[in-house]
Design a protein around this motif. Structure first.
Motif, mmCIF file in Angstrom:
data_model
loop_
_atom_site.group_PDB
_atom_site.id
_atom_site.type_symbol
_atom_site.label_atom_id
_atom_site.label_comp_id
_atom_site.label_asym_id
_atom_site.label_seq_id
_atom_site.Cartn_x
_atom_site.Cartn_y
_atom_site.Cartn_z
ATOM 1 N N THR A 1 0.841 -1.193 0.000
ATOM 2 C CA THR A 1 0.000 0.000 0.000
ATOM 3 C C THR A 1 0.882 1.252 0.000
ATOM 4 O OG1 THR A 1 -1.908 1.042 1.030
ATOM 5 C CG2 THR A 1 -0.264 0.112 2.514
ATOM 6 N N LYS A 2 0.250 2.401 0.013
ATOM 7 C CA LYS A 2 0.952 3.698 -0.120
ATOM 8 C C LYS A 2 1.756 3.735 -1.418
ATOM 9 C CE LYS A 2 1.617 4.268 4.900
ATOM 10 N NZ LYS A 2 2.380 4.972 5.933
ATOM 11 N N SER A 3 1.275 3.008 -2.444
ATOM 12 C CA SER A 3 2.023 2.959 -3.708
ATOM 13 C C SER A 3 2.087 4.338 -4.353
ATOM 14 C CB SER A 3 1.404 1.930 -4.657
ATOM 15 O OG SER A 3 0.082 2.317 -4.979
ATOM 16 N N ASP A 4 1.200 5.238 -3.909
ATOM 17 C CA ASP A 4 1.229 6.598 -4.463
ATOM 18 C C ASP A 4 2.482 7.359 -4.026
ATOM 19 O OD1 ASP A 4 -0.071 8.502 -1.919
ATOM 20 O OD2 ASP A 4 -0.406 6.333 -1.898
ATOM 21 N N SER B 1 -3.245 1.933 -3.311
ATOM 22 C CA SER B 1 -3.113 3.150 -2.519
ATOM 23 C C SER B 1 -4.463 3.429 -1.879
ATOM 24 C CB SER B 1 -2.705 4.341 -3.387
ATOM 25 O OG SER B 1 -2.925 5.536 -2.653
#
Ligand SMILES: Nc1nc2c(ncn2[C@@H]2O[C@H](COP(=O)(O)OP(=O)(O)OP(=O)(O)O)[C@@H](O)[C@H]2O)c(=O)[nH]1
Ligand SMILES: [Mg+2]
Length: 625
Positions: free
Chosen positions: A125-128, A160
C-alpha cells in the motif's frame, strides 16, 4: 459506525484480518475498503495509532459479506494483534511501499504461519508515495521475507488507500481467495472467544468475538469459561444487524442477561453450559519461526496465547533441551491461569522480546509427561497425525469416558466420531462397558494396578486375608466409576477375588503365621478353652494377631478385652436362650450365677449379645430379639 449490513448481502461466514508493521496503512486500508474507521478509541484517533482490535465489514463483488478485524502493528500491542489473528480465514499482509518489510512485517508473518492461517494476500500500500521502479525493489525484498513461509505464492497487489488505486482489484482478489478457503466447520458446539465486553445503555452486557464451531441462538443458555459465569442470550448482532441466529465463522456481538460486563474479561470463551472446561496444561507440537533470535530453553517462563486468551506459563520441552530457529519440538505448557482451549486449537508462545514458537494443541489437561521418553513422544505423534480411531484409543488410555466428552476432546463431528468408535471397537482397541468407552489396554493396565495394590496391602498386613476395597481404589488412584470397571475386569479375569465383607484378595490367598505367632496362638487358644466362662484377659496376642483370629473365627471378641473360645461362647448362647425361653428374660446377675463367673465376664458377654442383636435390653432384663 453508521453503516448497517445490507439486507441482500449473501451471508457467508468469513473473517479477514490485517497484519503488518506499525504505520504501514492497515487501518487506512480498512477504512478505504469499508467506509468504517476501525480505530474506535479516542486515544487511537489522537495518536494516529491502532492500540486495540478494530472491526469492520465489507460486501464483496460476489455479494458475499465478510467481517474484517484490524490489528495494531506496534510491537507493544502484539498481544492484541494475536487476539485478533486467531480464527481468521484470510490475512491482508499490509506493507508500506515506501518502507518495505519491517520487523513486525516479519513477526506478523511468522504468527500467521504458526497459526496455520489458510490464506493471505500481500498488499503493497501507499504505492502513491513511490515510483514503480522502487516498488520492484521492495518486491524483491518481499520475496526474501516470504520465502519459507506458506505465503510465498500468495497473490500480491499494489494499492493506494489515499488515491483508491487497486482497491477494486483487491476486493476481487479477496473474493477469489475466499472461494478457496474451506467452509467453517460446524461441530454443533459453539465457542465464542471473547475479545471485548462492554455495557450498552438499555441493553446491558454485550460481548464480541469470532464465532467458532457451532451456531448461537437468541434465548440460549450460555456459560463463560474459565470462571463458569452463567447467563442467557438476549440478543445477537452480526455487523450491527439484529439476527435470531448466527452461524459459525462470523463476527458476533452477543447481548447477555445474567452477566455483568465488568465480570467478563478478554480471553473468556462463551459456550453452552458444560461444553468447556478450564485448562491448566496442554501438550503442543511447537515450531519456532526462522527469525527466532533467542532459542527457547526447557523450563523457560513464557507467555501462552491462544485465540483471545493468554496466561503466563512454564514450558517443558519433552524431546529436546532447547528449541532453535526453524525447529520443531514437543512441549507441555503448564499455565499459571486456566484458559478454555480445546484440542486442535492453535497457540503462540512469546517471550518478552519475541514470538518464540507456535503450534497445535494435541491434548488438554494431560498428565505430566516424563521427558525424552520414546513411547510418550510416539503417543503425542499419534495425537497429531493418527487416525481418529487411534486418537480415540489413545485418549481413553487415560481412563474411561462417556461418548460426548470424548468427542469434544477430539474435536470431531458426530459422523466421523461414530466411524472412529466403530473402527476402534472392531480393532479391539476399545469396548463399551456400562455406558462408558473403555480402552482395552487401559483395562488390563488398571486390572494389573489393582492386583498390585492388593498385593502391596497384603504384604504390609501379613495377617489380613484381604484388602479393604476403598484402600485398593485409593492406592490405584482411580475414580469410583473407573474403579468399578477395572475391578469387574480383575474379577472376570480372576486376577483378584472378592471376599466376605467386600474385601479384595489374590485368588486362593490365605495369610500364614510365622512359627512364633503359631506358638503364641496355640498357647492362647488353649488358655481360652481352659478358662471356659472366665478366660484370661491378660497377655492377649497383639491386635493384628487378634484381628486375624477373629477373622478366622478362632475366637469371639467381646468388649473390654474379654475374648471367648468359640465353642464355649456357643454353649453360653444356648444356655442363655434356654433360660429366656423358660423364664421370659435374663438379668446380669442371673447370667453371672448361671456361668459361675464374675460380673465382668457376664457383662461383656451379654453386651456382645445386645450388639449382635441376639438379645434386647430393657432395664435390667434382656429378652430374645
Ligand atoms: N499517501 C498515503 N498515505 C497512507 C496510505 N495509507 C495510509 N497512509 C498514511 O499512513 C499513516 C499510517 O496509516 P494507518 O492506517 O494508521 O497505519 P496502520 O498500519 O493502521 O498503523 P497501526 O495500526 O498503528 O499499526 C497515516 O498517516 C495514513 O494517512 C496510502 O495509501 N497513501
Ligand atoms: Mg491501524
Amino acid at each position: 459506525m453508521s453503516q448497517t449490513s445490507s439486507p441482500n448481502a449473501r451471508v457467508t461466514a468469513h473473517v479477514i484480518g490485517t497484519a503488518g508493521h506499525v504505520d504501514h496503512g492497515k487501518s487506512t486500508l480498512v477504512q478505504a475498503l469499508t467506509g468504517i474507521d476501525p480505530d474506535r478509541l479516542r486515544e487511537e484517533k489522537v495518536r494516529g495509532l491502532t492500540i486495540d482490535l478494530g472491526f469492520a465489514w465489507l460486501e464483496l463483488p460476489s455479494g458475499r459479506e465478510v467481517s474484517i478485524v484490524d490489528v495494531p502493528g506496534h510491537e507493544r500491542f502484539i498481544k492484541n494483534m494475536l487476539a485478533g489473528a486467531g480464527g481468521i480465514d484470510l490475512a491482508l499482509l499490509v506493507i508500506a511501499a515506501d518502507e518495505g518489510p519491517m520487523p513486525q512485517t516479519r513477526e506478523h508473518l511468522a504468527i500467521l504461519d504458526l497459526l496455520d492461517i489458510p490464506a493471505a494476500i500481500v498488499v503493497l500500500t501507499k504505492s502513491d508515495l513511490v515510483e514503480p521502479e522502487y516498488l520492484d525493489l521492495v518486491e524483491a525484498d518481499l520475496d526474501d521475507t516470504l520465502k519459507g513461509s506458506r505465503f510465498g505464492n500468495s497473490p500480491r497487489l499494489r494499492v493506494s488507500a489515499t488515491t483508491g488505486t487497486g482497491l477494486d482489484e483487491l476486493k476481487s482478489a479477496i473474493d477469489r481467495a475466499l472461494d478457496e478457503t474451506p467452509a467453517k466447520r460446524d461441530l454443533g458446539r459453539p465457542r465464542l472467544p471473547i475479545d471485548r465486553a462492554f455495557t450498552i445503555q438499555g441493553f446491558g452486557t454485550v460481548v464480541t468475538g469470532t464465532l467458532l464451531d457451532g451456531a448461537l441462538e437468541v434465548g440460549q443458555e450460555v456459560e463463560l469459561q474459565p470462571g463458569g459465569l452463567k447467563g442467557r442470550i438476549r440478543g445477537l448482532q452480526r455487523h450491527r444487524t439484529k439476527v435470531s441466529r448466527l452461524e459459525p465463522g462470523t463476527r458476533a456481538a452477543v447481548n447477555l442477561s445474567g452477566i455483568h460486563a465488568d465480570e467478563v474479561q478478554r480471553g473468556m470463551v462463551l459456550a453452552a453450559p458444560g461444553a468447556l472446561m478450564p485448562v491448566f496444561a496442554v501438550d503442543v507440537r511447537l515450531t519456532a519461526p526462522v527469525i527466532l533470535a533467542h532459542p527457547l530453553a526447557h523450563d523457560a517462563g513464557v507467555t501462552f496465547l491462544s485465540a483471545t486468551a493468554e496466561s503466563e506459563a512454564k514450558l517443558r520441552l519433552l524431546d529436546s533441551a532447547a528449541l532453535n530457529a526453524g525447529e520443531s519440538a514437543w512441549a507441555q505448557v503448564v499455565l499459571n491461569d486456566p484458559v478454555a482451549v480445546m484440542r486442535g486449537d492453535h497457540c503462540i508462545i512469546r517471550t518478552p522480546n519475541e514470538t518464540a514458537a507456535g503450534g497445535v494443541i494435541v491434548a488438554v489437561n494431560p498428565r505430566r509427561h516424563r521427558r525424552n521418553h520414546a513411547e510418550i513422544i510416539a503417543a503425542l505423534e499419534r495425537q497429531l497425525a493418527g487416525s481418529p480411531a487411534e486418537r480415540l484409543a489413545d485418549l481413553l488410555l487415560a481412563g474411561p469416558r462417556s461418548a460426548q466428552p470424548a468427542r469434544n476432546l477430539l474435536g470431531l463431528e458426530p459422523a466421523p466420531f461414530d466411524a472412529a468408535l466403530d473402527e476402534a471397537t472392531k480393532a479391539g482397541l476399545i469396548e463399551v462397558r456400562g455406558g462408558r468407552l473403555v480402552s482395552t489396554a487401559w483395562l488390563s493396565l488398571s486390572a494389573a494396578r489393582l492386583a498390585n495394590a492388593v498385593r502391596e496391602y497384603l504384604e504390609a498386613n501379613p495377617l489380613r486375608p484381604a484388602a479393604p476395597r476403598e484402600h485398593v481404589r485409593g492406592a490405584a488412584r482411580l475414580d469410583a466409576t473407573s474403579f468399578e470397571l477395572a475391578l469387574a475386569e480383575s474379577l472376570a479375569t480372576q486376577t483378584l477375588e472378592e471376599r466376605a465383607g467386600g474385601g479384595l484378595s489374590l485368588p486362593g490367598y490365605r495369610p500364614t503365621l510365622t512359627s512364633r505367632q503359631q506358638q503364641t496362638v496355640d498357647a492362647f487358644l488353649n488358655a481360652l478353652a481352659a478358662g471356659r466362662f472366665s478366660p484370661p484377659t491378660e497377655n492377649l496376642p497383639d491386635p493384628q494377631l487378634m484381628a486375624y483370629l477373629v477373622e478366622q473365627s478362632r475366637v469371639v471378641e467381646t468388649g473390654a478385652g474379654v475374648v471367648f473360645d468359640p465353642e464355649v461362647f456357643a454353649d453360653m448362647v444356648d444356655v442363655v436362650k434356654r433360660h429366656i425361653a423358660t423364664n421370659g428374660s435374663i438379668t446380669l446377675a442371673e447370667a453371672r450365677d448361671l456361668f459361675g463367673t464374675s460380673r465382668k465376664y457376664a457383662q461383656a458377654f451379654l453386651e456382645h449379645l445386645d450388639a449382635t442383636r441376639v438379645t434386647r435390653r430393657e432395664g435390667d432384663n434382656r429378652t430374645l430379639r
